[in-house]
Design an enzyme around this catalytic site. Structure first.
Site, short mmCIF file in Angstrom:
data_model
loop_
_atom_site.label_atom_id
_atom_site.label_comp_id
_atom_site.label_asym_id
_atom_site.label_seq_id
_atom_site.Cartn_x
_atom_site.Cartn_y
_atom_site.Cartn_z
N ASP A 213 0.86 -1.28 -0.13
CA ASP A 213 -0.17 -0.29 -0.18
C ASP A 213 0.82 1.49 -0.22
O ASP A 213 1.97 1.18 0.57
CB ASP A 213 -1.23 0.10 1.90
N GLU A 273 14.79 -14.89 -1.21
CA GLU A 273 15.38 -16.00 0.34
C GLU A 273 14.25 -17.07 0.15
O GLU A 273 13.83 -17.79 0.46
CB GLU A 273 14.80 -15.40 2.07
#
Length: 552
Positions: A213, A273
């Protein structure tokens, strides 16, 4: 709890670039499906309806905020980033949702609101208690000017000053949105780390990505310099309604700061990751939105994709307009990746905003699925839902209440999803819905359209399937977007596959010359016209042409 990412677990060779060209379905949880009769949609309601979402052929869902919140801005004011608000269910319910989605082949993206929190968040409660506590610098605090007024002229998107006086600290705090949404201080490394820890919490829980956002609001100018005014001829209402003085400034210092790039690179490194994760940022800027999109998505170490507001505005979507926007993307964001949307939870539904006929709605759905970039569709868009007319007495949105009647707020696009017409609530709830169900929506329900082969719902399914069947549309390049009068046209290419795409954005017939080459008509299920023997393309009103280049 660590919930395995079952999509990746099922297939070690999962496409880590699945997001490139993906179709993402946005769910506004308050209004999707209520499972317990309290009139508010919830996580188990979403899980219940996921087979329908899977039937659309989308790649992922994006769920608007469901975190613990006092709901002053309906979840975009977070009081606990690592818990579910009880009105939506529990963390266990979220786990069920993720597992159900993954079993159906749908990835799950959630809405992270990092730029600000609720004033009820424990971080802010401590921060405002004194100037010397452990989190005193976690938010943007400033002394007043000598005359007691705010430190600068920054404005809130919700109207008025972006500064609120706090008697406890005898200082002002910054809020780009509601006064109950204080802005976090991203210049503090502890704040940045805390937000990355939140991100890891949800990654460990099995999410496949994030919608970020107000991604360009994270950092503010350290010197708190005032924004310059914006000449009237340069103002537009892409981000805020025209009656809002927010449009009178060039927001040079209150957002869009260069320090944001380093944080986005750390954010991307964390996502990397976890195999197959992604991110899409919301760029809220009326003047530099596309340029910022290019900056934030360029290369392999920033955000995967962003969307701006060019096609979420009320500007008429003519052929010239599409060429203008997409040419600018090629100029300032060619090395990045766009995510296109025509509707979402913050704007008038595009069927109403652009005053589209049913034929035009179908054409724009087809056009969206052929654009270079990824795609977001908003719940109910696939049903052709118009904006609901919500009376002032039923309004919930503080934005609409503030600017009524010149701006009616965002409730008209947030009314409940309509599933079947057996009761006045459209199958959304057995209770009293938090917003009234539009009577105009009740003859457009999912069940009604499932039984109608000509319904727009089936057109969306066909358009999504067509995109997935043509790698050039999902992941390919384009040769630049042009127009011949009312016809927008371009070619998409990928690994030797070349597709010509043309769209007549008019209610009148149109003709253009075909590019050189041998073309075979495809997309008949989408109403595609075929190349003509005279070497020209003749398109009816709101008709596309989709053609595959073949060897001589």
């Amino acid at each position: 709890m660590n919930v395995a990412n079952t999509l990746a677990a099922k297939d070690p060779a999962v496409d880590k670039d699945w997001w490139r060209g993906a179709v993402i379905y946005q769910i506004y949880p308050r209004s999707f499906q209520d499972s317990n009769g309290d009139g508010i949609g919830d996580l188990l309601g979403i899980a219940q309806r996921l087979p329908y979402v899977a039937s659309l052929g989308v790649d992922a869902i994006w769920i608007s905020p469901f975190f613990a919140s006092p709901m002053k801005d309906f979840g975009y004011d977070v009081s606990d980033y690592c818990d579910v608000d009880p009105m939506f269910g529990s963390l266990a319910d979220f786990d069920v949702l993720v597992q159900t989605a993954h079993r159906l082949g749908i990835r799950v993206m959630i809405d992270l609101v990092l730029s600000h929190t609720s004033d009820q968040h424990p971080w802010f409660q401590l921060s405002r208690s004194s100037r010397t506590n452990d989190k005193a610098d976690w938010y943007v605090w400033s002394d007043p000017k000598e005359d007691g007024t705010p430190p600068n002229n920054w404005l809130s998107i919700f109207g008025g000053s972006a500064w609120q006086w706090d008697a406890r600290r005898e200082q002002y705090y910054l809020h780009n949105f509601l006064t109950s949404q204080p802005d976090l201080n991203f210049h503090n490394p502890d704040v940045r780390q805390a937000l990355l820890d939140v991100t890891r919490f949800w990654l460990d829980r099995g999410v496949d990505g994030f919608r970020l956002d107000t991604i360009n609001f994270y950092f503010h100018d350290k010197e708190l310099r005032s924004n310059p005014g914006l000449p009237k001829e340069k103002r537009n209402a892409n981000i805020a309604p025209s009656v809002n003085p927010y449009n009178h400034q060039e927001h040079l210092y209150s957002k869009n700061q260069p320090e944001n790039l380093e944080f986005l690179e750390r954010f991307r490194a964390l996502l990397d990751e976890y195999d197959g994760t992604t991110s899409v940022g919301e760029v809220g800027d009326a003047q530099r939105g596309l340029e910022i999109m290019g900056e934030y998505t360029r290369g392999e170490n920033r955000i995967h994709m962003c969307y701006a507001f060019e096609f979420l505005s009320g500007v008429e979507p003519t052929a010239e307009r599409f060429v203008e926007v997409l040419a600018q993307v090629d100029e300032v964001a060619a090395g990045g990746w766009a995510c296109w949307a025509f509707s979402n939870h913050d704007v008038v539904r595009h069927a109403t905003r652009w005053n589209l006929s049913p034929a035009a709605q179908r054409l724009f759905a087809t056009l969206m699925m052929c654009l270079r970039g990824s795609v977001c569709i908003y719940q109910g868009e696939e049903l052709g839902l118009p904006e609901a007319d919500v009376g002032f007495e039923d309004l919930q949105d503080p934005y609409g209440i503030e600017f009524w009647p010149e701006f009616k707020g965002r409730d008209g696009c947030r009314t409940p999803m309509v599933w079947e017409a057996s009761n006045q609530n459209g199958g959304f709830t057995t209770g009293q819905p938090w917003l009234p169900v539009s009577h105009d929506h009740l003859h457009r329900t999912v069940l009604h359209q499932e039984d109608d082969p000509a319904a727009i719902l089936h057109h969306y399914r066909r358009a999504i399937a067509f995109r997935h069947a043509q790698p050039a549309l999902a992941k390919g390049d384009h040769d630049g977007v042009r127009n011949s009068d009312s016809i927008v046209h371009f070619t998409r290419s990928h690994e030797g596959e070349i597709i010509f795409c043309a769209f007549n954005l008019s209610d009148q017939p149109a003709t253009m010359a075909l590019p050189e080459g041998n073309w075979t008509q495809i997309g008949l299920e989408l109403g595609s016209a075929g190349p003509q023997a005279d070497g020209k393309l003749h398109l009816g009103p709101w008709q596309p042409c989709l053609a595959l280049k073949t060897k001589s």
